[in-house]
Design a protein around this motif. Structure first.
Motif, mmCIF file in Angstrom:
data_model
loop_
_atom_site.group_PDB
_atom_site.id
_atom_site.type_symbol
_atom_site.label_atom_id
_atom_site.label_comp_id
_atom_site.label_asym_id
_atom_site.label_seq_id
_atom_site.Cartn_x
_atom_site.Cartn_y
_atom_site.Cartn_z
ATOM 1 N N ILE A 236 0.841 -1.205 0.000
ATOM 2 C CA ILE A 236 0.000 0.000 0.000
ATOM 3 C C ILE A 236 0.874 1.253 0.000
ATOM 4 O O ILE A 236 0.634 2.193 -0.765
ATOM 5 C CB ILE A 236 -0.959 -0.011 1.206
ATOM 6 N N GLY A 237 1.883 1.287 0.864
ATOM 7 C CA GLY A 237 2.789 2.442 0.926
ATOM 8 C C GLY A 237 3.532 2.647 -0.382
ATOM 9 O O GLY A 237 3.679 3.783 -0.855
ATOM 10 N N GLY A 238 4.006 1.567 -0.992
ATOM 11 C CA GLY A 238 4.690 1.671 -2.277
ATOM 12 C C GLY A 238 3.767 2.141 -3.382
ATOM 13 O O GLY A 238 4.154 2.931 -4.243
ATOM 14 N N ILE B 127 7.837 5.245 4.984
ATOM 15 C CA ILE B 127 6.999 5.921 5.981
ATOM 16 C C ILE B 127 5.525 5.626 5.727
ATOM 17 O O ILE B 127 4.772 5.303 6.652
ATOM 18 C CB ILE B 127 7.279 7.440 5.983
ATOM 19 N N LEU B 128 5.099 5.722 4.470
ATOM 20 C CA LEU B 128 3.715 5.415 4.133
ATOM 21 C C LEU B 128 3.387 3.951 4.415
ATOM 22 O O LEU B 128 2.275 3.630 4.843
ATOM 23 C CB LEU B 128 3.444 5.746 2.666
ATOM 24 N N ALA B 129 4.345 3.070 4.188
ATOM 25 C CA ALA B 129 4.134 1.647 4.457
ATOM 26 C C ALA B 129 3.931 1.399 5.948
ATOM 27 O O ALA B 129 3.054 0.620 6.337
ATOM 28 C CB ALA B 129 5.316 0.838 3.943
ATOM 29 N N VAL B 130 4.720 2.049 6.791
ATOM 30 C CA VAL B 130 4.567 1.884 8.235
ATOM 31 C C VAL B 130 3.219 2.442 8.699
ATOM 32 O O VAL B 130 2.516 1.814 9.492
ATOM 33 C CB VAL B 130 5.744 2.535 8.997
ATOM 34 N N VAL B 131 2.832 3.603 8.178
ATOM 35 C CA VAL B 131 1.529 4.186 8.538
ATOM 36 C C VAL B 131 0.401 3.248 8.108
ATOM 37 O O VAL B 131 -0.537 2.994 8.880
ATOM 38 C CB VAL B 131 1.371 5.592 7.913
ATOM 39 N N ALA B 132 0.479 2.729 6.898
ATOM 40 C CA ALA B 132 -0.548 1.799 6.415
ATOM 41 C C ALA B 132 -0.585 0.536 7.276
ATOM 42 O O ALA B 132 -1.661 0.036 7.608
ATOM 43 C CB ALA B 132 -0.291 1.438 4.952
ATOM 44 N N ALA B 133 0.582 0.046 7.673
ATOM 45 C CA ALA B 133 0.631 -1.164 8.502
ATOM 46 C C ALA B 133 0.069 -0.901 9.899
ATOM 47 O O ALA B 133 -0.599 -1.776 10.466
ATOM 48 C CB ALA B 133 2.069 -1.683 8.591
ATOM 49 N N VAL B 134 0.308 0.281 10.453
ATOM 50 C CA VAL B 134 -0.275 0.624 11.759
ATOM 51 C C VAL B 134 -1.799 0.612 11.664
ATOM 52 O O VAL B 134 -2.492 0.077 12.533
ATOM 53 C CB VAL B 134 0.234 2.000 12.257
#
Length: 91
Positions: free
Chosen positions: A44-46, A66-73
């Motif tokens: 999703i972040g990619g 950063i977007l990947a970590v936010v999406a995973a949270v």
């Protein structure tokens, strides 16, 4: 091809673990669930980073990470909420 899959699994584990560390509270999740949510977060972040124009979906860059970590949270929160395992104290 096999290295791409292994790389995605490793990155998924790292992103999933970071997401679980950033999400408040204790989550009752297996390492497999952590990896799957981390991989989904990475994809999703990619994807969002590629829409913005910062690179390819499978390219590791700072914004995509950063977007990947936010999406995973967010995914970890949804997983915990949907699994019905709440760690709230019963009064």
């Amino acid at each position: 091809m096999i290295w791409d899959i292994l790389g995605l699994i490793v990155v998924g584990l790292i992103i999933g673990a970071l997401a679980r560390l950033l999400k408040p509270g204790k989550q009752q999740m297996s390492i497999l669930a952590t990896m799957v949510l981390g991989v989904l977060g990475a994809l999703i972040g990619g994807f969002i980073a590629s829409l913005i124009g910062t690179g390819d979906i499978f390219e590791l860059n700072i914004l995509g990470f950063i977007l990947a970590v936010v999406a995973a949270v967010i995914l970890v929160g949804l997983y915990v909420g949907m699994s019905g395992r709440s760690n709230r104290a019963v009064r």
